[in-house]
Design a protein around this motif. Structure first.
Motif, PDB file in Angstrom:
ATOM      1  N   ARG A  96      34.877  28.694   8.813  1.00  0.00           N
ATOM      2  CA  ARG A  96      34.661  27.913   9.929  1.00  0.00           C
ATOM      3  C   ARG A  96      35.790  27.612  10.658  1.00  0.00           C
ATOM      4  N   HIS A  97      36.762  26.991  10.193  1.00  0.00           N
ATOM      5  CA  HIS A  97      37.890  26.375  10.861  1.00  0.00           C
ATOM      6  C   HIS A  97      38.855  27.763  11.375  1.00  0.00           C
ATOM      7  N   LYS A 100      37.147  29.841  13.934  1.00  0.00           N
ATOM      8  CA  LYS A 100      37.167  29.402  15.182  1.00  0.00           C
ATOM      9  C   LYS A 100      38.323  29.686  15.789  1.00  0.00           C
ATOM     10  N   GLU A 103      38.949  33.095  16.923  1.00  0.00           N
ATOM     11  CA  GLU A 103      38.204  33.391  18.078  1.00  0.00           C
ATOM     12  C   GLU A 103      39.011  32.952  19.457  1.00  0.00           C
ATOM     13  N   TYR A 104      39.718  31.858  19.174  1.00  0.00           N
ATOM     14  CA  TYR A 104      40.438  31.346  20.714  1.00  0.00           C
ATOM     15  C   TYR A 104      41.412  32.507  20.639  1.00  0.00           C
ATOM     16  N   ALA A 199      32.113  21.862  19.016  1.00  0.00           N
ATOM     17  CA  ALA A 199      32.869  23.191  19.185  1.00  0.00           C
ATOM     18  C   ALA A 199      32.900  24.040  18.247  1.00  0.00           C
ATOM     19  N   LEU A 200      33.140  23.603  16.872  1.00  0.00           N
ATOM     20  CA  LEU A 200      33.035  24.392  15.694  1.00  0.00           C
ATOM     21  C   LEU A 200      31.633  25.099  15.228  1.00  0.00           C
ATOM     22  N   ASP A 201      30.852  24.541  15.791  1.00  0.00           N
ATOM     23  CA  ASP A 201      29.409  24.999  15.464  1.00  0.00           C
ATOM     24  C   ASP A 201      29.137  26.079  16.213  1.00  0.00           C
ATOM     25  N   GLU A 202      29.703  26.338  17.487  1.00  0.00           N
ATOM     26  CA  GLU A 202      29.428  27.279  18.451  1.00  0.00           C
ATOM     27  C   GLU A 202      30.100  28.645  17.968  1.00  0.00           C
ATOM     28  N   GLY A 203      29.702  29.698  18.294  1.00  0.00           N
ATOM     29  CA  GLY A 203      30.232  31.054  18.218  1.00  0.00           C
ATOM     30  C   GLY A 203      30.090  31.701  16.785  1.00  0.00           C
ATOM     31  N   ASP A 204      30.443  32.978  16.812  1.00  0.00           N
ATOM     32  CA  ASP A 204      30.548  33.684  15.496  1.00  0.00           C
ATOM     33  C   ASP A 204      31.595  33.431  14.845  1.00  0.00           C
ATOM     34  N   LEU A 205      31.334  32.747  13.497  1.00  0.00           N
ATOM     35  CA  LEU A 205      32.623  32.596  12.827  1.00  0.00           C
ATOM     36  C   LEU A 205      32.638  33.246  11.358  1.00  0.00           C
TER      37      LEU A 205
END
Length: 215
Positions: A96-97, A100, A103-104, A199-205
């Protein structure tokens, strides 16, 4: 003993070295309280214990060198390194970390290195991840140097001057001002932690270190 109390017993010269090393190792990818050490050192500068210029300079040097070393390690280790770290240290390098953070990088490119200085998650992962994603070194170096100086120097300057103002203000308002300041600080910290967790819960990780980033 709190970090600020611990720093106060260190001679000024060694305190500068401590600031550089803690921030450097954090930038390398080791989860250390670099920002807390920097803020504590800047507050000590406001009290006249150390020189704020030296605090900012040592913090900047530690950030730049640490990130550069992290880049080299990430470039050599690549995705397998993050997979191993994720299994051993899931709280800091879990999918997850890392996902994310990646993704940035895919969204912002080289700017992720610069902005990463101001984000706890990216401050640890930016260097190694930039290397693993094969970011061109010259682009990484420019963003790393600028980000390190702006973050370390800017944080030192802001905390230093706020410390001077707060000390004068608290002398006038005694314990009432102290209580208000503490409550405000706690509320702000809790808010920022909740925002970071959200923020960590959002997006496809699901994908971690997928490949080179388009810079």
């Amino acid at each position: 003993m709190h970090i600020d109390e611990w720093l106060q017993v260190i001679p000024a010269g060694w305190l500068y070295v401590t600031v550089a090393l803690v921030i450097g190792f954090e930038s390398l990818g080791i989860p250390l309280p670099g920002e807390i050490v920097l803020v504590s050192a800047a507050l000590l500068a406001a009290k006249g214990v150390v020189d704020p210029v030296w605090v900012g300079a040592c913090a900047s040097a530690g950030a730049i060198v640490g990130d550069s070393a992290g880049y080299a390690i990430g470039r050599k280790g690549g995705a397998p390194m993050f997979a191993r770290l994720g299994r051993r240290f899931p709280k800091h390098f879990g999918p997850r970390h890392v996902g994310k953070a990646e993704e940035y990088f895919h969204r912002f490119g080289v700017w992720a290195v610069f902005v990463g200085r101001f984000v706890a998650l990216l401050r640890i992962l930016a260097g190694p991840l930039a290397g693993a994603l094969r970011m061109p070194y010259w682009k990484f170096a420019v963003a790393n140097v600028l980000g390190g100086i702006v973050w370390a120097g800017g944080t030192t300057a802001v905390i230093f001057y706020l410390g001077l103002v707060a000390e004068k203000w608290l002398k006038g308002f005694s314990w009432v001002g102290l209580v208000v300041a503490v409550l405000f600080g706690v509320a702000t910290t809790l808010y920022l932690k909740r925002r970071a967790a959200s923020a960590l819960d959002e997006g496809d990780l699901k994908g971690v270190v997928r490949g080179p980033v388009d810079m």
